[in-house]
Design a protein around this motif. Structure first.
Motif, mmCIF file in Angstrom:
data_model
loop_
_atom_site.group_PDB
_atom_site.id
_atom_site.type_symbol
_atom_site.label_atom_id
_atom_site.label_comp_id
_atom_site.label_asym_id
_atom_site.label_seq_id
_atom_site.Cartn_x
_atom_site.Cartn_y
_atom_site.Cartn_z
ATOM 1 N N GLU A 1 -3.629 -5.064 -7.283
ATOM 2 C CA GLU A 1 -3.199 -6.407 -7.677
ATOM 3 C C GLU A 1 -1.776 -6.385 -8.217
ATOM 4 N N ASN A 2 -1.435 -5.368 -9.001
ATOM 5 C CA ASN A 2 -0.070 -5.261 -9.517
ATOM 6 C C ASN A 2 0.930 -5.039 -8.372
ATOM 7 N N ALA A 3 0.529 -4.226 -7.398
ATOM 8 C CA ALA A 3 1.397 -3.967 -6.251
ATOM 9 C C ALA A 3 1.626 -5.245 -5.453
ATOM 10 N N ARG A 4 0.608 -6.071 -5.340
ATOM 11 C CA ARG A 4 0.764 -7.345 -4.631
ATOM 12 C C ARG A 4 1.778 -8.238 -5.341
ATOM 13 N N SER A 5 1.733 -8.245 -6.680
ATOM 14 C CA SER A 5 2.702 -9.057 -7.437
ATOM 15 C C SER A 5 4.123 -8.551 -7.217
ATOM 16 N N ILE A 6 4.269 -7.218 -7.202
ATOM 17 C CA ILE A 6 5.590 -6.632 -6.952
ATOM 18 C C ILE A 6 6.053 -6.966 -5.534
ATOM 19 N N LEU B 1 4.676 -2.380 1.113
ATOM 20 C CA LEU B 1 5.059 -1.591 -0.057
ATOM 21 C C LEU B 1 4.036 -0.484 -0.238
ATOM 22 N N SER B 2 4.512 0.756 -0.387
ATOM 23 C CA SER B 2 3.605 1.906 -0.475
ATOM 24 C C SER B 2 3.930 2.761 -1.689
ATOM 25 N N CYS B 3 2.875 3.145 -2.430
ATOM 26 C CA CYS B 3 3.003 4.067 -3.555
ATOM 27 C C CYS B 3 2.102 5.270 -3.290
ATOM 28 N N SER B 4 2.616 6.467 -3.571
ATOM 29 C CA SER B 4 1.836 7.684 -3.337
ATOM 30 C C SER B 4 1.955 8.607 -4.534
ATOM 31 N N SER B 5 0.888 9.412 -4.751
ATOM 32 C CA SER B 5 0.845 10.375 -5.865
ATOM 33 C C SER B 5 0.254 11.692 -5.375
ATOM 34 N N HIS B 6 0.729 12.776 -5.963
ATOM 35 C CA HIS B 6 0.144 14.083 -5.642
ATOM 36 C C HIS B 6 -1.281 14.198 -6.181
ATOM 37 N N SER B 7 -1.578 13.421 -7.212
ATOM 38 C CA SER B 7 -2.903 13.498 -7.840
ATOM 39 C C SER B 7 -3.957 12.853 -6.940
ATOM 40 N N HIS B 8 -5.183 13.279 -7.139
ATOM 41 C CA HIS B 8 -6.301 12.786 -6.347
ATOM 42 C C HIS B 8 -6.904 11.558 -7.024
ATOM 43 N N ASP B 9 -7.118 10.478 -6.272
ATOM 44 C CA ASP B 9 -7.839 9.294 -6.725
ATOM 45 C C ASP B 9 -7.280 8.729 -8.030
ATOM 46 N N CYS B 10 -5.992 8.396 -8.012
ATOM 47 C CA CYS B 10 -5.373 7.897 -9.244
ATOM 48 C C CYS B 10 -5.096 6.398 -9.223
ATOM 49 N N TYR B 11 -5.361 5.702 -8.106
ATOM 50 C CA TYR B 11 -5.097 4.274 -8.023
ATOM 51 C C TYR B 11 -6.401 3.470 -7.988
ATOM 52 N N THR B 12 -6.325 2.276 -8.588
ATOM 53 C CA THR B 12 -7.502 1.405 -8.674
ATOM 54 C C THR B 12 -7.167 0.031 -8.094
ATOM 55 N N MET B 13 -8.158 -0.838 -8.078
ATOM 56 C CA MET B 13 -7.933 -2.194 -7.602
ATOM 57 C C MET B 13 -6.953 -2.954 -8.500
#
Length: 410
Positions: A153-158, A137-149
């Motif tokens: 963890e939320n992505a793992r649950s999804i 599962l992959s999420c991407s954003s145009h913004s720089h450095d917008c994802y955290t640990m």
């Protein structure tokens, strides 16, 4: 009691679960859950990469921005920008700027969409089922450095919610593809079989025509010649002893020709059916073999032989004929037994002899066994040959399902 933030997140997960119900393909699932996922992990681009069953290829399904990843046919896993995740080398991938991150850009990597669409911040977690990685599962954003640990963890649950559905869909699609391939292969094989069967019918008709021509013309000519020789040998002025060897040779030639005609045009089969033709062939072959052969035929088919079309009946008779001939010529048996049964809708014909065994019945210079196998295959019957379990000798068995399509002429 859950705090409001946790309760809201839990509701989102329940929403994703509800949206998964009833979705029957990968793309529909992504489209259905993308909006709900965006409330948990904001993104400009969402995709799921699924590994093919062979483990060498993968395919992507996207929501939001469309890229060449989803338009591309299944691609080699070795060229995926996230191959380290799909292979299990890392547990997750988190990048503040994937456009410059060397982990996504290597020789042979299909990473051009990252740069073309400025997919800077990227988050990737594996889809696992029973410990095996089936995709990511992959999420991407145009913004720089917008994802955290926390997002990881939320992505793992999804991913844990999505993985079983994707696993089931992958298995269903693989089964569907396998069924299609198998059906196409069977259709091709059936087409070839029917074509060969038509050719066999034509050859059988030509064989019978030749048999009739030999009977009506050649054999008749030889018979007249034999009678003339008999008359000549009776005249005193001719040396009768000089014609006697020629007369014997001519009689033997006529005998051999009659055998050829009988095998080319089995009139007993056409007039009386398979059972009578087999019985007639057994009796004639045993008498003319020069051996002391006892033969017996047991017909427990309950009339199933009478329902066979002419083409199938002829093929079965030819198989039995070849099996009997092989036994007499190569195995010198004392007993030959033919058993015909109707076993739960399957016609079974077995030729059993007590001769010198299977290896002796194989003629290195002949094609008898191959011919029997080919005839069985043409009528969609099962053919088997082997050594007898209960004693010396060989058995030949042919089994034909008695469905409607099997017993009528094609």
């Amino acid at each position: 009691m859950l705090n409001p933030a946790r309760e809201s997140l839990f509701d989102r997960y329940l929403g994703i679960s509800r949206l998964l119900a009833g979705q029957l393909d990968f793309h529909s699932i992504i489209q259905a859950v993308a909006a709900e996922i965006s409330h948990i992990i904001p993104h400009d681009h969402l995709d799921v990469c699924i590994k093919m069953v062979d483990g060498k290829y993968h395919i992507a399904y996207e929501s939001g921005l469309e890229t060449a990843w989803s338009k591309h046919p299944p691609a080699l896993l070795t060229g995926s920008p996230i191959r380290s995740l799909l292979s299990g080398e890392v547990d997750f991938l988190l990048s503040p700027d994937a456009c410059t991150d060397p982990r996504f850009h290597f020789e042979g990597a299909f990473s051009s969409p990252i740069v073309e669409l400025s997919l800077r911040s990227r988050l990737h977690v594996p889809l696992k089922v029973q410990g095996d990685i089936i995709g990511a599962l992959s999420c991407s954003s145009h913004s720089h450095d917008c994802y955290t640990m926390e997002d990881v963890e939320n992505a793992r649950s999804i991913a844990d919610l999505l993985a079983p559905y994707f696993f089931a869909l992958r298995a269903a699609e693989q089964a569907k593809r396998s069924a299609i391939v198998e059906a196409e292969a069977r259709a091709r094989e059936e087409g070839l079989r029917l074509g060969a069967l038509k050719l066999t019918e034509a050859l059988e008709a030509e064989r019978q025509r030749i048999g009739m021509d030999l009977h009506d013309q050649t054999l008749a000519d030889l018979t007249r010649l034999a009678r003339r020789m008999e008359r000549l040998s009776g005249q005193a002025e001719l040396p009768g002893e000089s014609l006697e060897p020629l007369s014997r040779a001519l009689q033997q030639c006529m005998h051999d020709l009659r055998q050829i005609i009988e095998e080319a045009k089995p009139t007993v089969l056409q007039l009386f059916g398979v059972a009578e033709a087999i019985e007639n062939h057994l009796d004639r072959s045993a008498r003319e073999s020069g051996l002391s052969i006892q033969w017996r035929m047991v017909d427990e088919s309950n009339g199933a032989l009478d329902a066979l079309g002419q083409t199938v009946a002829t093929a079965l008779f030819r198989i039995v004929q070849e099996a009997v001939n092989n036994a007499i010529r190569h195995a010198q048996p004392e007993v030959i037994l033919v058993i015909i049964r109707n076993l739960n809708g399957t016609l079974s014909i077995e030729v059993i002899d007590d001769g010198s065994g299977l290896m002796s019945s194989r003629n290195p210079g002949g094609h008898g066994i191959d011919n029997m196998k080919t005839r069985a295959r043409l009528i969609a019957a099962r053919f088997e040959i082997g050594q007898n379990d209960s004693g010396p000798g060989t058995f030949v068995k042919v089994q034909l399902p008695l469905g409607r399509k099997r017993i009528r002429d094609h």
